[in-house]
Scaffold this active site. Sequence first.
Site, short mmCIF file in Angstrom:
data_model
loop_
_atom_site.label_atom_id
_atom_site.label_comp_id
_atom_site.label_asym_id
_atom_site.label_seq_id
_atom_site.Cartn_x
_atom_site.Cartn_y
_atom_site.Cartn_z
N ASN A 39 0.81 -1.23 0.00
CA ASN A 39 0.00 0.00 0.00
C ASN A 39 0.84 1.28 0.00
OD1 ASN A 39 -2.22 -1.71 0.33
ND2 ASN A 39 -2.03 -1.64 2.54
N SER A 66 -4.64 -5.49 1.38
CA SER A 66 -5.05 -6.55 2.31
C SER A 66 -6.46 -7.04 2.00
CB SER A 66 -5.05 -6.02 3.75
OG SER A 66 -3.79 -6.11 4.33
#
Length: 887
Positions: free
Chosen positions: A311, A379
């Site tokens: 991320n 995720s």
Amino acid sequence: MRWSRPAICRRRSRLRAEVLEPRRLLAADLSFGTRQITWLGESVAARADAWIVTARPAATPRVNPGWSSRPLGEGMFAVTAPGVSTADVVSWAAANAVSVEPDRIITRAALPNDPSFSRLWGLHNTGQVRGVTDADIDAPEAWDTNTGSRSVVVGVIDTGIDYNHPDLAANMWRNPREVAGDRLDNDGNGFVDDVYGWDFANNDADPFDDEGHGTHVAGTIGAVGNNGVGVAGVNWQVSLMALKFLGADGSGTTSAAIAALNYATLMRRSYGVNVVATNNSWGGGGASTALTNAIVSGGSAGILCIAAAGNESTNNDATPSYPANVNSDAVISVAAIDSYNLLAVYSNYGATTVDVAAPGSSIYSTTPNNTYSSFSGTSMAAPHVAGLAALLAAAKPQATAQQIRAAILSTTTPVSGLAGKVATGGVVNAAAAVSAISGSQPPPPPSGAGEPNDSVATATAAPLVSGSATLSGTIGDGAYGSADVDIYSVTVGVGSVLTVDIDAASLAISSSLDSFVRVFNASGSQLAFNDDSGGRDSLVSYTATAAGTYYVGISSYGNTSYTAVMAGTGKAGSTTGNYTAKFKVAVPAPTADVVDVSPDPRTTAVSAIVVQFSRAVSGVDVADFSLTRSGATASLARATVTTTDNVRWTLAGLDAATASAGTYVLTLNAAGRGIVAVADGTALIAAASDSWTTQAAALVDAGDTLAAAANLGITSGDVRLSGRIGDGSSGSRDVDIYRITLAAGQSLTADIDAKTLSGGSTLDSYLRVFDASGRQLAANDDDGATYDSRLVYQAGVGGTYFVGVSGYGNTVYSPTRAGSGRSGSTGVYQVAFSLTASAASRATARVAGFRDGWRPVSADAAFAAYGANWMAALPVATRQNGRTRRG
């Protein structure tokens, strides 16, 4: 049983009626029941006693007494054979030289009755949470075929799972050889009472989730579907193995991650537990030989490692993130998209190291203690893929890990914005993958004729005419037999979309070739590929990221990993045969995307906004933009437009125009504006816009002295406050003083908006910076364009500093004594403070994902805390989503 010809002859009159005059379909026919039958090794739902028969051209099938037949057109018939077994129907078909198949039941896409299913845009996107219809993984279409199986196990390597959650409990894996609570290692695997899995963070048998992340991941993979509770996972039925290695703070050691991976491998290899995949929504920045070996060992045992790409908005090709970057066929690395089918702003990417994309933004799922929450991050994308792997294993139990991986990667839905960002250029498609994994075996190969080439060096040029070319060839007629490859070259411009459509099975004279098509650059690196597209024939589409020559390789399925720069490097394919390849090169009009303003809502002005074009363009200027605030036009007089690559354009100088509270809409207008593609002059035809809300900043009653100063309470980042000079007891000698702590080398920017506020202000401001003793270090009157003040100060040493705001005229007050200055200007103002990250915080890994709904003061937390030197000390691995709010 088989009906005999004498019996048919004795009932000739009835036969004639049945054969030559098939009866009309009656309404009662629609009321036949449904039954499950075994057909070609698979269980299918079909109308009871009903079959579809295909006869020879101009022929009508002769049905047995008691059966009925009705035409469907084109030589096909619906035959009803009451009480007759599948084996007898197949025998009848063979005796009459007709083909037969069950009359399968087709229904609308299956939707579960879970009350919050409508929030799951990643599974079924109707635009319900904004976004683009069908920007999803097509889960309901896959559920028409299969909804999962509890015989399939997925290891969730994370913070644990709330195994008591009402939407997860029924789908928790339970070790069949372990007796709960007897303090014995019943199965002899070295783990006592490992009923649900194991807690490798605390080395005990209770993998309960004390953080929330793992439970959220588990719900996406397999929250119980159609149970009237909460949400549904990609699998309505599955078994979730809880492998906890991250603690309550979201971090854990590499050794614990390795132990979790090895537990899953042990249970599959030695204890017969059908673990098909592990979900790994965590990662970091360094490589580990031991971690790689654990993943490869799992792959050898038949376990896929589904890994979140990360991320950090970075390119994993250049900056690896592990385990996503582990070079193994066992790994599927997953980027995240939002509900608009765009690569999520936080998502890592990589044209060669990130395989696919999946929904990852604002994903609603289970969280501990019977709760549900929205999280965002790669995720959240990874468990969509791990869930799909499980769904495919349920659809075809005998499928290998590599067959499942190939089905996932070869059936993605192409998305133009993902071309050059992920290896497949698309988003996983559950329905297409289930269809691919369930496909029948290809027919035997025919003889071939004609061989163009086998390598990039000998590629045959595709002679494009008006952007199209059609070429024919044969796989199997060259020196390498079924390992034959035909490679073509085609030259395209940047942004052009190259589409190659292979016809083999769909040719007028059907070929037995089960084709596979790949796209390469000049060095032989694969850019895109496709196996099946609605059948055994292939279709691939690739958007060129640079002008040049690209190469298209055509081969048989089975020969899918040959080296394009060297002939004869492939494997024997499963088929051979003739094909036609249709090449088409389209030059699409450029498109624009105004990058979302974040945070939204906000209390600070927007300094600059980026517009991303699909291709390099020219002709962009400020006049092409319009800005409104709460419906009224806002001035862009101070704005500028710049670019370094003609693809990303920055509209800057927006601080004054966006400082006031309200709802803003920035629009890039298209028609007639002269924005054109650099390569071919194609004009931008579609406008683009973004909106955001600026809320009134907090009104702070700052004190008049260092001792009474208002504390800003931030160590990095931005904060915007409102105040008024003249509201205190000192009248026009009023001063507002703010306290801030700076690290050595850290920079502070203070920016006043008063005259530039919407409606204006009477304040002509003045800014000063002091040290802790009250000594002035910096000052500013006007910013050069207005009477508003702005200054930047870099701390030479760490410590406490103060910023004073006053009216012009009151510029020499003592910050240690209230009312010590002179009369000055008065009025309202807003001040934006911005602090650069300190050296210490820059060295700390940050959470790049976010838990929707709240934001802590510090975002320096957990993601990928392996660090650059993680092998030199005990490493820490952390989860791929964190707790910073988007906006």
